[in-house]
Design an enzyme around this catalytic site. Sequence first.
Site, mmCIF file in Angstrom:
data_model
loop_
_atom_site.group_PDB
_atom_site.id
_atom_site.type_symbol
_atom_site.label_atom_id
_atom_site.label_comp_id
_atom_site.label_asym_id
_atom_site.label_seq_id
_atom_site.Cartn_x
_atom_site.Cartn_y
_atom_site.Cartn_z
ATOM 1 N N ARG A 39 38.974 -28.675 30.143
ATOM 2 C CA ARG A 39 39.773 -27.772 29.298
ATOM 3 C C ARG A 39 41.034 -27.334 30.055
ATOM 4 O O ARG A 39 42.138 -27.736 29.749
ATOM 5 C CB ARG A 39 38.917 -26.563 28.874
ATOM 6 C CG ARG A 39 39.512 -25.735 27.742
ATOM 7 C CD ARG A 39 40.575 -24.759 28.151
ATOM 8 N NE ARG A 39 40.104 -23.787 29.126
ATOM 9 C CZ ARG A 39 40.908 -22.940 29.762
ATOM 10 N NH1 ARG A 39 42.200 -22.939 29.525
ATOM 11 N NH2 ARG A 39 40.418 -22.100 30.653
ATOM 12 N N ASP A 40 40.860 -26.528 31.083
ATOM 13 C CA ASP A 40 42.016 -25.942 31.782
ATOM 14 C C ASP A 40 42.869 -27.027 32.427
ATOM 15 O O ASP A 40 44.105 -26.983 32.376
ATOM 16 C CB ASP A 40 41.501 -24.958 32.850
ATOM 17 C CG ASP A 40 42.534 -23.907 33.218
ATOM 18 O OD1 ASP A 40 43.735 -24.147 32.998
ATOM 19 O OD2 ASP A 40 42.149 -22.854 33.747
ATOM 20 N N ASN A 92 43.446 -25.006 39.193
ATOM 21 C CA ASN A 92 42.270 -24.191 39.510
ATOM 22 C C ASN A 92 41.827 -24.450 40.944
ATOM 23 O O ASN A 92 42.261 -25.406 41.573
ATOM 24 C CB ASN A 92 41.109 -24.577 38.580
ATOM 25 C CG ASN A 92 41.383 -24.228 37.140
ATOM 26 O OD1 ASN A 92 41.873 -25.048 36.388
ATOM 27 N ND2 ASN A 92 41.090 -23.007 36.769
ATOM 28 N N HIS A 131 37.544 -16.473 37.281
ATOM 29 C CA HIS A 131 38.285 -17.724 37.089
ATOM 30 C C HIS A 131 39.519 -17.677 37.999
ATOM 31 O O HIS A 131 40.365 -16.808 37.832
ATOM 32 C CB HIS A 131 38.679 -17.800 35.605
ATOM 33 C CG HIS A 131 39.537 -18.958 35.228
ATOM 34 N ND1 HIS A 131 39.008 -20.105 34.662
ATOM 35 C CD2 HIS A 131 40.865 -19.160 35.290
ATOM 36 C CE1 HIS A 131 39.989 -20.952 34.401
ATOM 37 N NE2 HIS A 131 41.136 -20.404 34.774
ATOM 38 N N CYS A 133 48.653 -23.492 33.372
ATOM 39 C CA CYS A 133 48.788 -22.892 32.046
ATOM 40 C C CYS A 133 50.160 -23.269 31.504
ATOM 41 O O CYS A 133 51.172 -22.955 32.124
ATOM 42 C CB CYS A 133 48.652 -21.372 32.107
ATOM 43 S SG CYS A 133 48.950 -20.604 30.499
ATOM 44 N N HIS A 148 42.762 -19.549 40.288
ATOM 45 C CA HIS A 148 43.684 -20.659 40.523
ATOM 46 C C HIS A 148 44.110 -20.644 41.985
ATOM 47 O O HIS A 148 44.068 -19.610 42.640
ATOM 48 C CB HIS A 148 44.898 -20.557 39.594
ATOM 49 C CG HIS A 148 44.601 -21.015 38.206
ATOM 50 N ND1 HIS A 148 45.068 -22.206 37.700
ATOM 51 C CD2 HIS A 148 43.859 -20.465 37.225
ATOM 52 C CE1 HIS A 148 44.623 -22.359 36.454
ATOM 53 N NE2 HIS A 148 43.880 -21.318 36.137
HETATM 54 ZN ZN ZN Z 1 43.025 -21.125 34.208
#
Ligand code: ZN
Length: 320
Positions: free
Chosen positions: A17-18, A256, A214, A247, A216
């Site tokens: 996803r990210d 990440n 979460h 993002c 990065h």
């Molecule tokens: Zn993220």
Amino acid sequence: MPESRDIDVLVSEVGPRDGLQSIKSIMPTAAKKAWIAAEAAAGVREIEVGSFVPATLLPQMADAAEVVSYARTLPGLTVLALVPNFRGAETAIRAGAHKIALPLSASETHSKANLRKTHDEVLAEVRRIAAHIRELPEAERPGFEGNVSTAFGCTLEGPVPEGKVVELARRLVEAGVDEVGLSDTTGYANPAQLRRLIRLVRAEIGHDRLSGIHLHNTRGLGLANALAALDEGITTLDSSLGGLGGCPYAPGASGNIVTEDLVFMLDSMGLRTGIDLAKLLAVRRILIEALPGEEMYGFTPDAGLPKGYAAGGWGVPAGT
Ligand code: ZN
């Protein structure tokens, strides 16, 4: 809390996803499935497999429903999906996601750029989703997590007041999420700030409602922050294979924390993740082949495992 007690830390892979939403290449569905299956086979227990945003906005995620349905067939895997709104949540639940996560950006400027919604509008969606989940038969109800994103600073607004993050965490719980996560969307966090904010948020909403962080690695503090979070009793850490990520609406935000390096740190400390590190390192080949030209990160994959390395930490003699 981790789903089962045979692990100490739940490593939640967010790369599909990210990672994929923030790179230009579109990974073919078959490669996504192969990636997810290979990580699950390496022992990864939770994977955020996609985002239910309109395909016109994020063509990389157009196959999210198909990927969720496939991931559901993998034994022992918790299938997580990101949803931006009620409509996305409905689709994700119908596809079979075990858990859905909705981001609420502490920075309202980022919220408007990312979801095109103010805080009040996002919280209204959360209430609608929570009501929808309550109407489902108990066996079909997914877990529902609210993530306060840009919690440690925003590329658009700069510093984010800690009181704002605490207030939004409380409002997410009031609106009906099961748990709250904190996201350093922009890679601004430092360990001292992270410890402080975890304590402040837990004092407001309760210890058990905040279990996941979460992070990065934009400024190289990812693993230092992960360790600080662990020391505070955080039990779920997001990461992405090869450090893919970022993002699209937070300029300058890069990947990440790297799953391979995170698992090496945890494993060598003797913390149980359930993940076979050698198998995990081999998964990287799928990404390299499916995403030619995309930059991949990580020190452990380049350096390899240390000589005589025994899974489960240095305290365990090799061969036992
Ligand atoms: Zn993220």
